[in-house]
Design a protein around this motif. Structure first.
Motif, PDB file in Angstrom:
ATOM      1  N   ALA A  31       8.153  -8.159   0.896  1.00  0.00           N
ATOM      2  CA  ALA A  31       8.487  -6.734   0.825  1.00  0.00           C
ATOM      3  C   ALA A  31       7.234  -5.905   0.525  1.00  0.00           C
ATOM      4  O   ALA A  31       7.047  -4.821   1.103  1.00  0.00           O
ATOM      5  N   PHE A  32       6.367  -6.401  -0.341  1.00  0.00           N
ATOM      6  CA  PHE A  32       5.124  -5.703  -0.663  1.00  0.00           C
ATOM      7  C   PHE A  32       4.240  -5.603   0.573  1.00  0.00           C
ATOM      8  O   PHE A  32       3.710  -4.533   0.893  1.00  0.00           O
ATOM      9  N   VAL A  33       4.087  -6.705   1.300  1.00  0.00           N
ATOM     10  CA  VAL A  33       3.267  -6.703   2.518  1.00  0.00           C
ATOM     11  C   VAL A  33       3.836  -5.708   3.533  1.00  0.00           C
ATOM     12  O   VAL A  33       3.083  -4.940   4.149  1.00  0.00           O
ATOM     13  N   ALA A  34       5.141  -5.686   3.686  1.00  0.00           N
ATOM     14  CA  ALA A  34       5.775  -4.739   4.612  1.00  0.00           C
ATOM     15  C   ALA A  34       5.490  -3.304   4.193  1.00  0.00           C
ATOM     16  O   ALA A  34       5.203  -2.438   5.039  1.00  0.00           O
ATOM     17  N   LYS A  35       5.562  -3.042   2.903  1.00  0.00           N
ATOM     18  CA  LYS A  35       5.299  -1.693   2.381  1.00  0.00           C
ATOM     19  C   LYS A  35       3.843  -1.297   2.629  1.00  0.00           C
ATOM     20  O   LYS A  35       3.565  -0.167   3.039  1.00  0.00           O
ATOM     21  N   VAL A  36       2.920  -2.229   2.404  1.00  0.00           N
ATOM     22  CA  VAL A  36       1.499  -1.940   2.619  1.00  0.00           C
ATOM     23  C   VAL A  36       1.252  -1.593   4.085  1.00  0.00           C
ATOM     24  O   VAL A  36       0.491  -0.670   4.395  1.00  0.00           O
ATOM     25  N   LYS A  37       1.903  -2.299   4.983  1.00  0.00           N
ATOM     26  CA  LYS A  37       1.728  -2.040   6.415  1.00  0.00           C
ATOM     27  C   LYS A  37       2.162  -0.630   6.801  1.00  0.00           C
ATOM     28  O   LYS A  37       1.662  -0.067   7.774  1.00  0.00           O
ATOM     29  N   GLN A  38       3.066  -0.038   6.024  1.00  0.00           N
ATOM     30  CA  GLN A  38       3.610   1.279   6.333  1.00  0.00           C
ATOM     31  C   GLN A  38       2.965   2.409   5.532  1.00  0.00           C
ATOM     32  O   GLN A  38       3.156   3.577   5.854  1.00  0.00           O
ATOM     33  N   ASP A  39       2.220   2.077   4.496  1.00  0.00           N
ATOM     34  CA  ASP A  39       1.736   3.086   3.548  1.00  0.00           C
ATOM     35  C   ASP A  39       0.209   3.131   3.544  1.00  0.00           C
ATOM     36  O   ASP A  39      -0.451   2.225   3.046  1.00  0.00           O
ATOM     37  N   LYS A  40      -0.359   4.211   4.065  1.00  0.00           N
ATOM     38  CA  LYS A  40      -1.813   4.360   4.168  1.00  0.00           C
ATOM     39  C   LYS A  40      -2.480   4.313   2.798  1.00  0.00           C
ATOM     40  O   LYS A  40      -3.557   3.719   2.646  1.00  0.00           O
ATOM     41  N   THR A  41      -1.869   4.898   1.800  1.00  0.00           N
ATOM     42  CA  THR A  41      -2.442   4.893   0.455  1.00  0.00           C
ATOM     43  C   THR A  41      -2.548   3.470  -0.075  1.00  0.00           C
ATOM     44  O   THR A  41      -3.592   3.081  -0.623  1.00  0.00           O
ATOM     45  N   LEU A  42      -1.491   2.680   0.087  1.00  0.00           N
ATOM     46  CA  LEU A  42      -1.532   1.281  -0.347  1.00  0.00           C
ATOM     47  C   LEU A  42      -2.567   0.496   0.458  1.00  0.00           C
ATOM     48  O   LEU A  42      -3.271  -0.346  -0.093  1.00  0.00           O
ATOM     49  N   GLN A  43      -2.663   0.773   1.743  1.00  0.00           N
ATOM     50  CA  GLN A  43      -3.660   0.098   2.575  1.00  0.00           C
ATOM     51  C   GLN A  43      -5.059   0.352   2.028  1.00  0.00           C
ATOM     52  O   GLN A  43      -5.862  -0.575   1.906  1.00  0.00           O
TER      53      GLN A  43
END
Length: 60
Positions: free
Chosen positions: A8-20
């Motif tokens: 779920a974290f990896v999926a969120k990172v893929k969608q969130d520029k700030t997390l990236q």
């Protein structure tokens, strides 16, 4: 291991520029970044996932 949390974290990172941007920084503390984003993962979770990824990469 909370594999579901890690996925779920990896999926969120893929969608969130700030997390990236956060995870791309040198010496990024992925556990802290994940925790701040509402996920519960450990360094052991990351180590195990990385080990599995390497094994899968070598087999391919």
């Amino acid at each position: 291991m909370s594999y579901e949390q890690l996925k779920a974290f990896v999926a969120k990172v893929k969608q969130d520029k700030t997390l990236q941007d956060q995870v791309k920084t040198e010496n990024a503390d992925l556990v802290s970044i994940a925790k701040a984003a509402g996920f519960s993962i450990t360094t052991d979770d990351l180590r195990i996932a990385y080990t599995e990824w390497v094994k899968d990469s070598l087999v391919s």
